[in-house]
Design a protein around this motif. Structure first.
Motif, short mmCIF file in Angstrom:
data_model
loop_
_atom_site.label_atom_id
_atom_site.label_comp_id
_atom_site.label_asym_id
_atom_site.label_seq_id
_atom_site.Cartn_x
_atom_site.Cartn_y
_atom_site.Cartn_z
N ALA A 138 -1.64 1.36 -3.37
CA ALA A 138 -1.71 0.69 -4.75
C ALA A 138 -0.52 0.15 -5.13
O ALA A 138 -0.72 -0.94 -5.93
N ILE A 139 0.43 0.54 -5.13
CA ILE A 139 2.01 0.36 -5.32
C ILE A 139 2.81 0.34 -3.97
O ILE A 139 2.88 1.39 -3.64
N GLN A 140 3.65 -0.73 -4.10
CA GLN A 140 4.63 -0.75 -2.95
C GLN A 140 5.88 -1.25 -3.71
O GLN A 140 5.74 -2.33 -4.11
N MET A 141 6.94 -0.44 -3.20
CA MET A 141 8.33 -1.12 -3.62
C MET A 141 9.06 -1.15 -2.16
O MET A 141 9.16 -0.15 -1.62
N GLN A 142 9.37 -2.36 -1.97
CA GLN A 142 9.97 -2.87 -0.55
C GLN A 142 11.67 -3.17 -0.82
O GLN A 142 11.66 -4.30 -1.21
N ARG A 143 12.41 -2.10 -0.36
CA ARG A 143 13.89 -2.40 -0.49
C ARG A 143 14.21 -3.42 -1.93
O ARG A 143 14.85 -4.17 -1.94
N VAL A 144 13.86 -2.53 -2.64
CA VAL A 144 13.88 -3.23 -4.14
C VAL A 144 15.38 -2.98 -4.66
O VAL A 144 15.84 -1.83 -4.82
#
Ligand SMILES: Nc1ncnc2c1ncn2[C@@H]1O[C@H](COP(=O)(O)OP(=O)(O)OP(=O)(O)O)[C@@H](O)[C@H]1O
Ligand SMILES: [Mg+2]
Length: 266
Positions: A9-15
């Motif tokens: 539902a939520i993805q943080m990628q190398r933020v």
């Protein structure tokens, strides 16, 4: 990745998130660097971390109030481009209510924006004010409420529109112990029947174990990231003083303590 086979539902990628200085002579601050996190649909994920590490910043990025300076934040597979009705938010500070609206009107606001019928607005406002125990205060303005009451208005407002995702930043921190316990139970119950995806930030290790499917621990800032994500492998409803609870509590406590100490020695 949350429950087996669930869509993230939520993805943080190398933020990464760098705050630029407000004045020419100021210094930029790199709050987050390389934050990787995926929250499954219907999952309850808690975030713990030392004070000032960037927990609220993580939530503001998912909420769409801040934009990442590096990496990507995706909700239901799409990059976040701003706030949306799919995400209900409870902010850490109590200035999040509209000061010129009453309790009633604050809770009704999102429903009216979504063009719900007057009867539907009424029903949602009534049931959610009842839930947070504010039925007797509905005509008051935020300035007439205590910190805990304002927080409960925020919770009612976030739940009223029945969003698929709840983003909650220390929602119960300002509540007295009894109300807090009751709200935790209520939220657990709402989550169990609605299967909302919840990103829940807290300072309270016990609360995180009580509510979470998994618990993410952040490193200290600057350049904070996710240090580890721990499964809460305990049956629900959770029991406070079981060996499993105590052992997980101690593991998390040691992990956060190590970060706080590293921060103070940096
Ligand atoms: N708008 C902003 N401009 C500049 N710096 C900011 C801004 N927002 C946050 N920061 C900085 O980023 C870091 C992380 O802040 P954040 O509020 O996300 O921490 P937190 O983990 O939520 O803290 P707390 O546990 O106290 O709630 C802090 O050093 C803070 O000063
Ligand atoms: Mg915060």
């Amino acid at each position: 990745m949350g429950r087996e086979g669930a869509v993230a539902a939520i993805q943080m990628q190398r933020v990464g998130k760098r705050f630029e200085p407000r004045h020419a002579d100021g210094l930029a601050y790199e709050a987050l660097a390389g934050v990787d996190l995926a929250i499954g649909e219907g999952e309850f994920l808690c975030v713990l971390g030392p004070t000032g590490c960037g927990k609220s910043t993580v939530m503001h990025l998912v909420a769409g109030f801040e934009t990442p300076t590096e990496g990507r934040v995706l909700v239901a597979g799409k990059p976040v481009s701003g706030p949306g009705a799919d995400r209900g938010m409870v902010f850490q500070n109590d200035r999040a209510l509209f000061p010129w609206l009453t309790v009633d009107q604050n809770v009704a606001f999102g429903l009216e924006v979504a063009h719900r019928t007057p009867a539907a607005v009424r029903a949602a406002v009534d049931s959610n004010l009842e839930l947070v125990g504010l039925t007797g205060h509905r005509t008051k303005f935020p300035r007439e409420l205590s910190g805990g009451m304002k927080q409960r208005v925020q919770i009612a407002r976030a739940l009223a529109t029945d969003p698929a995702i709840l983003l909650m930043d220390e929602p119960f921190a300002a509540l007295d112990a009894q109300t807090r316990r009751r709200m935790q139970e209520e939220l657990g119950r709402i989550w169990a029947v609605s299967r909302k995806t919840v990103l829940f930030i807290t300072h309270d290790i016990g609360e995180a174990i009580w509510l979470g499917d998994r618990i993410a621990v952040m490193t200290h800032g600057p350049a904070a990231r996710i240090k580890e994500v721990i499964d809460v492998d305990l049956p629900r409803p959770r029991q406070n003083m079981t060996p499993g609870f105590v052992s997980l509590y101690n593991t998390l406590d040691a992990s956060i303590r190590a970060e706080s100490e590293a921060m103070h020695n940096a």
